[in-house]
Write a protein that holds these residues in place. Structure first.
Motif, PDB file in Angstrom:
ATOM      1  N   ASP A  71     -16.350  49.762 -28.359  1.00 54.05           N
ATOM      2  CA  ASP A  71     -16.894  50.513 -27.228  1.00 54.05           C
ATOM      3  C   ASP A  71     -17.711  49.625 -26.299  1.00 54.05           C
ATOM      4  O   ASP A  71     -17.584  49.702 -25.079  1.00 54.05           O
ATOM      5  CB  ASP A  71     -17.756  51.687 -27.713  1.00 54.05           C
ATOM      6  CG  ASP A  71     -16.926  52.778 -28.386  1.00 54.05           C
ATOM      7  OD1 ASP A  71     -15.703  52.838 -28.151  1.00 54.05           O
ATOM      8  OD2 ASP A  71     -17.517  53.564 -29.144  1.00 54.05           O
ATOM      9  N   THR A  72     -18.565  48.773 -26.865  1.00 53.33           N
ATOM     10  CA  THR A  72     -19.385  47.871 -26.050  1.00 53.33           C
ATOM     11  C   THR A  72     -18.509  46.903 -25.276  1.00 53.33           C
ATOM     12  O   THR A  72     -18.670  46.734 -24.060  1.00 53.33           O
ATOM     13  CB  THR A  72     -20.378  47.088 -26.941  1.00 53.33           C
ATOM     14  OG1 THR A  72     -21.263  48.017 -27.564  1.00 53.33           O
ATOM     15  CG2 THR A  72     -21.157  46.072 -26.132  1.00 53.33           C
TER      16      THR A  72
ATOM     17  N   MET B 283     -34.747  58.260 -14.888  1.00 49.85           N
ATOM     18  CA  MET B 283     -33.757  57.423 -15.525  1.00 49.85           C
ATOM     19  C   MET B 283     -34.478  56.328 -16.308  1.00 49.85           C
ATOM     20  O   MET B 283     -35.349  55.650 -15.795  1.00 49.85           O
ATOM     21  CB  MET B 283     -32.848  56.793 -14.461  1.00 49.85           C
ATOM     22  CG  MET B 283     -31.864  55.832 -15.031  1.00 49.85           C
ATOM     23  SD  MET B 283     -30.794  55.013 -13.819  1.00 49.85           S
ATOM     24  CE  MET B 283     -30.226  56.361 -12.843  1.00 49.85           C
ATOM     25  N   ARG B 284     -34.095  56.178 -17.555  1.00 50.87           N
ATOM     26  CA  ARG B 284     -34.663  55.160 -18.435  1.00 50.87           C
ATOM     27  C   ARG B 284     -33.763  53.936 -18.414  1.00 50.87           C
ATOM     28  O   ARG B 284     -32.583  54.014 -18.742  1.00 50.87           O
ATOM     29  CB  ARG B 284     -34.785  55.716 -19.848  1.00 50.87           C
ATOM     30  CG  ARG B 284     -35.465  54.804 -20.825  1.00 50.87           C
ATOM     31  CD  ARG B 284     -35.624  55.455 -22.187  1.00 50.87           C
ATOM     32  NE  ARG B 284     -34.422  56.098 -22.691  1.00 50.87           N
ATOM     33  CZ  ARG B 284     -33.450  55.458 -23.354  1.00 50.87           C
ATOM     34  NH1 ARG B 284     -33.546  54.180 -23.585  1.00 50.87           N
ATOM     35  NH2 ARG B 284     -32.398  56.120 -23.791  1.00 50.87           N
ATOM     36  N   LEU B 285     -34.315  52.788 -17.982  1.00 50.19           N
ATOM     37  CA  LEU B 285     -33.563  51.534 -17.930  1.00 50.19           C
ATOM     38  C   LEU B 285     -34.069  50.586 -19.002  1.00 50.19           C
ATOM     39  O   LEU B 285     -35.269  50.526 -19.269  1.00 50.19           O
ATOM     40  CB  LEU B 285     -33.728  50.841 -16.576  1.00 50.19           C
ATOM     41  CG  LEU B 285     -33.026  51.442 -15.382  1.00 50.19           C
ATOM     42  CD1 LEU B 285     -33.382  50.660 -14.129  1.00 50.19           C
ATOM     43  CD2 LEU B 285     -31.519  51.459 -15.579  1.00 50.19           C
ATOM     44  N   GLU B 286     -33.148  49.839 -19.594  1.00 46.87           N
ATOM     45  CA  GLU B 286     -33.523  48.794 -20.532  1.00 46.87           C
ATOM     46  C   GLU B 286     -32.491  47.680 -20.450  1.00 46.87           C
ATOM     47  O   GLU B 286     -31.364  47.895 -19.994  1.00 46.87           O
ATOM     48  CB  GLU B 286     -33.627  49.322 -21.958  1.00 46.87           C
ATOM     49  CG  GLU B 286     -32.314  49.804 -22.547  1.00 46.87           C
ATOM     50  CD  GLU B 286     -32.429  50.273 -23.989  1.00 46.87           C
ATOM     51  OE1 GLU B 286     -32.945  49.509 -24.844  1.00 46.87           O
ATOM     52  OE2 GLU B 286     -31.993  51.393 -24.261  1.00 46.87           O
TER      53      GLU B 286
ATOM     54  N   ALA C   2     -28.684  52.307 -18.779  1.00 41.71           N
ATOM     55  CA  ALA C   2     -29.375  53.439 -18.148  1.00 41.71           C
ATOM     56  C   ALA C   2     -29.067  54.676 -18.965  1.00 41.71           C
ATOM     57  O   ALA C   2     -27.898  55.060 -19.105  1.00 41.71           O
ATOM     58  CB  ALA C   2     -28.907  53.616 -16.706  1.00 41.71           C
ATOM     59  N   ASP C   3     -30.104  55.276 -19.503  1.00 40.35           N
ATOM     60  CA  ASP C   3     -29.925  56.497 -20.295  1.00 40.35           C
ATOM     61  C   ASP C   3     -28.813  56.354 -21.326  1.00 40.35           C
ATOM     62  O   ASP C   3     -27.895  57.169 -21.409  1.00 40.35           O
ATOM     63  CB  ASP C   3     -29.673  57.695 -19.374  1.00 40.35           C
ATOM     64  CG  ASP C   3     -30.838  57.981 -18.455  1.00 40.35           C
ATOM     65  OD1 ASP C   3     -31.991  57.725 -18.865  1.00 40.35           O
ATOM     66  OD2 ASP C   3     -30.602  58.440 -17.323  1.00 40.35           O
ATOM     67  N   ASP C   4     -28.876  55.272 -22.093  1.00 41.70           N
ATOM     68  CA  ASP C   4     -27.955  54.997 -23.204  1.00 41.70           C
ATOM     69  C   ASP C   4     -26.526  54.649 -22.779  1.00 41.70           C
ATOM     70  O   ASP C   4     -25.631  54.621 -23.620  1.00 41.70           O
ATOM     71  CB  ASP C   4     -27.940  56.159 -24.214  1.00 41.70           C
ATOM     72  CG  ASP C   4     -29.305  56.392 -24.839  1.00 41.70           C
ATOM     73  OD1 ASP C   4     -29.990  55.391 -25.144  1.00 41.70           O
ATOM     74  OD2 ASP C   4     -29.694  57.556 -25.009  1.00 41.70           O
ATOM     75  N   LYS C   5     -26.294  54.373 -21.496  1.00 42.43           N
ATOM     76  CA  LYS C   5     -24.964  53.975 -21.027  1.00 42.43           C
ATOM     77  C   LYS C   5     -25.052  52.575 -20.429  1.00 42.43           C
ATOM     78  O   LYS C   5     -25.930  52.301 -19.600  1.00 42.43           O
ATOM     79  CB  LYS C   5     -24.462  54.952 -19.959  1.00 42.43           C
ATOM     80  CG  LYS C   5     -23.116  54.571 -19.378  1.00 42.43           C
ATOM     81  CD  LYS C   5     -22.710  55.506 -18.260  1.00 42.43           C
ATOM     82  CE  LYS C   5     -21.393  55.045 -17.644  1.00 42.43           C
ATOM     83  NZ  LYS C   5     -21.050  55.823 -16.467  1.00 42.43           N
TER      84      LYS C   5
END
Length: 151
Positions: A14-15, A1-4, A51-54
């Motif tokens: 949407d945001t 999982m990619r976190l940022e 996380a993973d673009d979500k």
């Protein structure tokens, strides 16, 4: 999982809807609505945990006008599917690093003293210090601990 973590600068539907959903899951009717999130994006600081673009978390900060090098954490929330797994702790830790990089010296928050899990995380894991209590901060019986972390 990619976190940022990312500072939100656009108040696209949407945001904002996703941040409101996370707030509502965490705080019910007391969570922030689009009427509060949008001004925070425009005039405060909204940081998202992704996380993973979500978007899976959101935190809102503003600068203390009396002490411009101090930030105040208005709120932080994480998607229910990610709670209890250390994401919130890591998120707030990363937010503090980001604030330090922007020149802030301290971050302050208030928390319900009865919210023992949150107090424990703030104190034991993130090294916030309790500096006082605000009686009836949000009305009768709504006392809050004041906690500060030097950055």
């Amino acid at each position: 999982m990619r976190l940022e973590i990312k500072i939100m600068t656009q108040n696209d539907t949407d945001t904002v809807s996703r941040l409101v959903e996370i707030e509502t899951d965490a705080f019910g009717p007391n969570g922030l609505s689009e009427w509060e999130i949008v001004p925070f994006i425009r005039h405060g600081l909204v940081i998202a945990l992704i996380a993973d673009d979500k978007i899976i978390g959101g935190a809102q900060f503003f600068r203390d006008w009396k002490h411009p090098d101090h930030a105040y954490l208005f709120g932080i929330a994480v998607d229910p599917d990610y709670r209890g797994k250390g994401f919130g702790t890591r998120f707030l830790s990363d937010c503090c690093l980001m604030l330090k990089e922007q020149g802030f010296k301290n971050v302050e928050l208030t928390v319900d003293a009865a919210n023992h899990p949150a107090v424990k995380v703030y104190k034991d894991k993130l090294k916030f210090e309790t500096v006082g209590t605000r009686l009836a901060e949000y009305g009768e019986g709504e006392d809050r601990l004041v906690m500060v972390k030097a950055l």
